[in-house]
Design an enzyme around this catalytic site. Structure first.
Site, PDB file in Angstrom:
ATOM      1  N   ARG A 161      55.863  70.948  79.049  1.00 18.92           N
ATOM      2  CA  ARG A 161      56.510  69.431  79.286  1.00 18.92           C
ATOM      3  C   ARG A 161      56.050  68.598  78.466  1.00 18.92           C
ATOM      4  O   ARG A 161      55.281  68.514  77.564  1.00 18.92           O
ATOM      5  CB  ARG A 161      56.228  69.473  80.982  1.00 18.92           C
TER       6      ARG A 161
ATOM      7  N   ASN B 237      57.958  61.239  85.129  1.00 19.51           N
ATOM      8  CA  ASN B 237      56.644  61.448  85.946  1.00 19.51           C
ATOM      9  C   ASN B 237      55.622  60.992  85.061  1.00 19.51           C
ATOM     10  O   ASN B 237      55.407  61.510  83.843  1.00 19.51           O
ATOM     11  CB  ASN B 237      56.722  63.053  85.897  1.00 19.51           C
ATOM     12  N   GLU B 238      54.576  60.394  85.672  1.00 13.34           N
ATOM     13  CA  GLU B 238      53.293  60.298  84.895  1.00 13.34           C
ATOM     14  C   GLU B 238      53.369  59.816  83.201  1.00 13.34           C
ATOM     15  O   GLU B 238      53.304  60.494  82.484  1.00 13.34           O
ATOM     16  CB  GLU B 238      52.295  61.303  84.914  1.00 13.34           C
TER      17      GLU B 238
ATOM     18  N   GLU C  44      51.233  61.575  95.084  1.00 12.84           N
ATOM     19  CA  GLU C  44      50.782  63.085  94.836  1.00 12.84           C
ATOM     20  C   GLU C  44      49.214  62.968  95.059  1.00 12.84           C
ATOM     21  O   GLU C  44      48.500  62.256  94.550  1.00 12.84           O
ATOM     22  CB  GLU C  44      51.062  63.479  93.343  1.00 12.84           C
TER      23      GLU C  44
ATOM     24  N   GLU D 240      51.720  76.317  86.491  1.00 14.78           N
ATOM     25  CA  GLU D 240      50.861  75.779  88.019  1.00 14.78           C
ATOM     26  C   GLU D 240      51.008  76.735  89.088  1.00 14.78           C
ATOM     27  O   GLU D 240      50.945  76.440  90.199  1.00 14.78           O
ATOM     28  CB  GLU D 240      51.387  74.210  88.073  1.00 14.78           C
TER      29      GLU D 240
ATOM     30  N   HIS E 190      48.019  76.328  91.675  1.00  8.47           N
ATOM     31  CA  HIS E 190      47.931  75.318  92.198  1.00  8.47           C
ATOM     32  C   HIS E 190      48.117  75.028  93.886  1.00  8.47           C
ATOM     33  O   HIS E 190      49.069  75.641  94.048  1.00  8.47           O
ATOM     34  CB  HIS E 190      48.861  73.890  91.362  1.00  8.47           C
TER      35      HIS E 190
HETATM   36  C1  GAL Z   1      50.277  66.148  88.497  1.00  7.38           C
HETATM   37  C2  GAL Z   1      51.820  66.185  87.830  1.00  7.38           C
HETATM   38  C3  GAL Z   1      52.422  67.307  88.561  1.00  7.38           C
HETATM   39  C4  GAL Z   1      51.370  68.552  88.541  1.00  7.38           C
HETATM   40  C5  GAL Z   1      50.174  68.213  88.996  1.00  7.38           C
HETATM   41  C6  GAL Z   1      49.338  69.164  89.020  1.00  7.38           C
HETATM   42  O1  GAL Z   1      49.428  65.101  87.620  1.00  7.38           O
HETATM   43  O2  GAL Z   1      52.535  65.117  88.086  1.00  7.38           O
HETATM   44  O3  GAL Z   1      53.865  67.624  88.054  1.00  7.38           O
HETATM   45  O4  GAL Z   1      51.240  68.846  87.355  1.00  7.38           O
HETATM   46  O5  GAL Z   1      49.611  67.205  88.424  1.00  7.38           O
HETATM   47  O6  GAL Z   1      47.978  68.799  89.545  1.00  7.38           O
END
Ligand code: GAL
Length: 687
Positions: free
Chosen positions: A113, A151-152, A306, A354, A357
């Site tokens: 990404r 995003n970020e 998040e 992920e 996660h």
């Molecule tokens: C964040 C991100 C998410 C996912 C997450 C995993 O920083 O915005 O898309 O990757 O981390 O911890």
């Protein structure tokens, strides 16, 4: 911030929802489970570009229409993302020049990404188009709660598009090549630029980079990414959508943005925050991230976009995050001004990068501690809903202490060739914040140049570059009666990283009443004793008094007898200087001394028992006290108020077991509280 105060009618609870990863047959179950957990906000579309625009210019919105409808019918609001953090493979093939290039010239390809160059015209156009298409279609949808742009933000690139944009930025900043040459001190190592075309991003080079060049590039990148956000926001507004706009910042390892400038442009300031340790320091990190974000938001409410529901990635493993910890963390963010607790992600992915996660619905499904924890959080947030209404002035916390924060300080200390590899801006700031957390003291962060007169104590941890406005603001503050503490290596340069000559800390020398003749950084394991019994680590320096008095001298080594900690009266205030990094115990003692001198009190008047956090959040009608017991002991809290979760009076005392928490609507203004560890008779697991 010009935006209205972010004041939703209840706390937002939910997270990233990626239905495109699942067969449609799951979607109804997802909504059913969301309802069961009292989820009220789902972030959709974050990485959906390929599903929304499978070929250039051909959109497939049908599936998203259905998802949004399903959520809406289930009473769940939508935080709609623009998917620009992950362009699809067709984009790469059509626009190979829009792929990112490393500092060493390596081209990156799709397959992950964030594979784009933020300055590539094709990327910018494609981003604007997809943002506009989404805004046209969903901008007035009744389920829409907010726009989550990108995003970020933080993707870096060193390609030729970036080089061109960097030059334009530099032309605006410096006006002329002469001014740039002077600011970058290009007389050193024959770096003088004779035309703008010669100026490049700081690509891989033979030896050390020019530090001003490197920091200007970070500043430029932050501005360039902000332009990306602005362009998308303009499309959203042009489509007539009035939903608030946010983008999620990332802590703590990313320092790609100058957050003050970004926050000025956002309707909701939001962050993603992940615990950086399984140990107890995780809780101080939650507070740190929260206090920073609230400060960037001008002291107003913000949003935790998040966190991880059930995992902590640290020390080479993905540890299980206990649901109780997730709950306590959520309340800590909220106590410090978050208007919700959102997660990455709703349902754990069945495959992909992920897959391991944590998630609100783990691989095990709803019959799991994780999902039961999610349900408990949903119920908890409903029970404390009244806390979300902010006070009329929007300021959700009262803090008497402020820490100076700016990305420039971090970027400046990322340069190599500093006098010590141990110089670490974010660690210095975090140290100061942690010491105050441990005493239960509320803290804000402030921007250089801001009016500081509302604070009793201002801390400046190792902020090397300071411009004139920042120096003036610190001086005015002290002269007006403020107490200021400055750590070594602050104010040693101007904003171009030019050393102020004549002795350190150049720009603050007059204010602090000291002149540092030379630095004497310590070796990694070396320590130096001070005359007051403290221990210095990492750094020392030869300090001469020029108006200040010595509070402690170096007791040993080449600096024996010379001042180490100093203080000086300036106008109605006092300025302190720390010429070494005190070890943990000494730093705690010195912080206690500073807070006493400045008459700063912990939130409850006294420091709570170790591992217990007490935060007061201001509300529309009342103040709310959050007491979070991160310790393994039962504590007893007593003060005038009503426990919103236990629905009981707190004036005769309530017990909070290990891992327990309390959210109290306080009676009257700042009632007296006692929190102690007296182990009472009977069942300690109350609360
Ligand atoms: C964040 C991100 C998410 C996912 C997450 C995993 O920083 O915005 O898309 O990757 O981390 O911890």
């Amino acid at each position: 911030m010009g935006a209205p105060v972010f004041a939703p009618d209840r706390f937002w609870f939910g997270g990233d929802y990626n239905p495109e990863q699942w067969p449609r047959s799951r979607w109804a179950e997802d909504v059913e489970l969301m309802r069961r957990a009292k989820v009220n906000a789902a972030t959709v579309g974050v990485f959906s570009w390929a599903a929304l625009e499978p070929e250039e210019g051909r959109y497939e919105f049908g599936w998203l229409d259905d998802v949004i409808e399903l959520l809406h019918n289930g009473g769940i609001g939508v935080v709609l993302a623009t998917p620009t953090a992950s362009p699809p493979p067709w984009f790469t093939l059509a626009h190979p020049d829009a792929l990112p290039v490393d500092a060493d010239g390596t081209h990156k390809w799709h397959g992950s990404r964030d594979t784009y160059c933020p300055s590539a015209p094709a990327y910018r156009d494609a981003s604007r188009r997809i943002a506009r298409a989404l805004a046209d279609r969903y901008g007035a949808h009744p389920a829409l709660r907010a726009w989550h742009v990108h995003n970020e933000y933080g993707t870096m690139c060193w390609c030729d598009h970036v080089a061109a944009a960097f030059r334009t930025w530099l032309q605006r900043r410096y006006g002329s090549l002469d001014a740039l040459n002077e600011a970058w001190y290009t007389a050193f190592w024959s770096q003088r630029y004779g035309s703008w075309e010669q100026v490049l991003p700081p690509r891989s080079t033979q030896y050390l980079h020019n530090p001003t060049h490197a920091v200007d590039f970070r500043r430029f990148m932050s501005d360039e990414l902000l332009d990306c956000l602005r362009e998308q926001r303009a499309e959203i507004l042009a489509a007539g959508s009035t939903a608030p706009v946010t983008t999620n910042f990332m802590l703590p390892t990313w320092n790609h943005l100058e957050q003050w400038a970004w926050s000025d442009e956002l309707d909701i300031v939001s962050i993603d925050h992940y615990l950086d340790t399984t140990g107890p320091d995780g809780e101080t990190h939650v507070a740190y991230g929260s206090d920073l974000t609230r400060s960037w938001a001008g002291g107003q409410p913000w949003l935790l976009m998040e966190q991880s529901a059930s995992s902590i990635s640290s020390e080479g493993r993905t540890a299980f995050k206990d649901p109780n910890r997730m709950l306590r963390n959520s309340l800590s963010y909220i106590a410090r001004g978050s208007q919700g607790s959102m997660f990455f992600q709703w349902r754990a992915s069945a495959a992909g990068s992920e897959a391991w996660h944590g998630a609100l619905v783990p691989h095990a499904g709803a019959d799991s501690a994780g999902f039961r924890g999610a349900c408990e959080l949903g119920a908890t947030l409903e029970a404390i809903a009244e806390v979300a209404a902010p006070p009329a002035d929007g300021q959700v916390l009262d803090a008497d202490v402020a820490i100076l924060w700016h990305a420039d300080g971090w970027w400046a200390l990322e340069n190599r060739s500093l006098p010590s590899d141990g110089l670490d801006y974010s660690a210095a700031v975090r140290d100061a914040h942690r010491q105050l957390w441990q005493t239960g003291t509320a803290v804000d962060f402030v921007r250089p140049g801001a009016d500081l007169s509302g604070y009793k104590l201002v801390l400046v941890p190792s902020m090397a570059p300071l411009d004139d406005a920042a120096v003036r603001a610190l001086t005015d503050y002290v002269e007006g009666g403020g107490q200021l503490a400055v750590w070594y290596f602050s104010g040693v340069t101007d904003e171009h990283l030019h050393v102020t000559l004549g002795g350190y800390p150049g720009r603050l020398r007059d204010l602090l009443g000291v002149r540092v003749e030379h630095f004497a950084p310590l070796a990694p394991a070396e320590t130096v004793g001070l005359s007051d019994g403290s221990t210095g680590t990492q750094w020392s320096e030869l300090v001469h008094l020029e108006g200040a008095t010595s509070l402690a001298t170096y007791r040993e080594g080449p600096l024996a007898g010379h001042p180490a900690l100093t203080a000086v009266r300036r106008g109605a205030g006092t300025a302190y200087y720390l010429s070494t990094r005190l070890d943990v115990a000494s730093a705690a003692r010195f912080m206690a001394y500073l807070t006493t001198q400045a008459n700063v009190r912990p939130v409850l008047g006294q420091t709570p028992p170790a591992g217990v956090e007490a935060v007061r959040r201001r509300g529309a009608q009342h103040d709310y006290l959050f007491v979070l017991n991160h310790s393994a002991r039962t504590v007893r809290a007593q003060g005038a108020g009503h426990d919103l979760l236990g629905d009981r009076d707190t004036s005769t005392g309530v017990l909070i077991g290990p891992g327990g928490y309390l959210v109290v609507r306080e009676h009257g203004h700042r009632p007296a509280w006692t929190i102690d560890t007296t182990e009472p008779e009977g069942d300690p697991a109350d609360g």
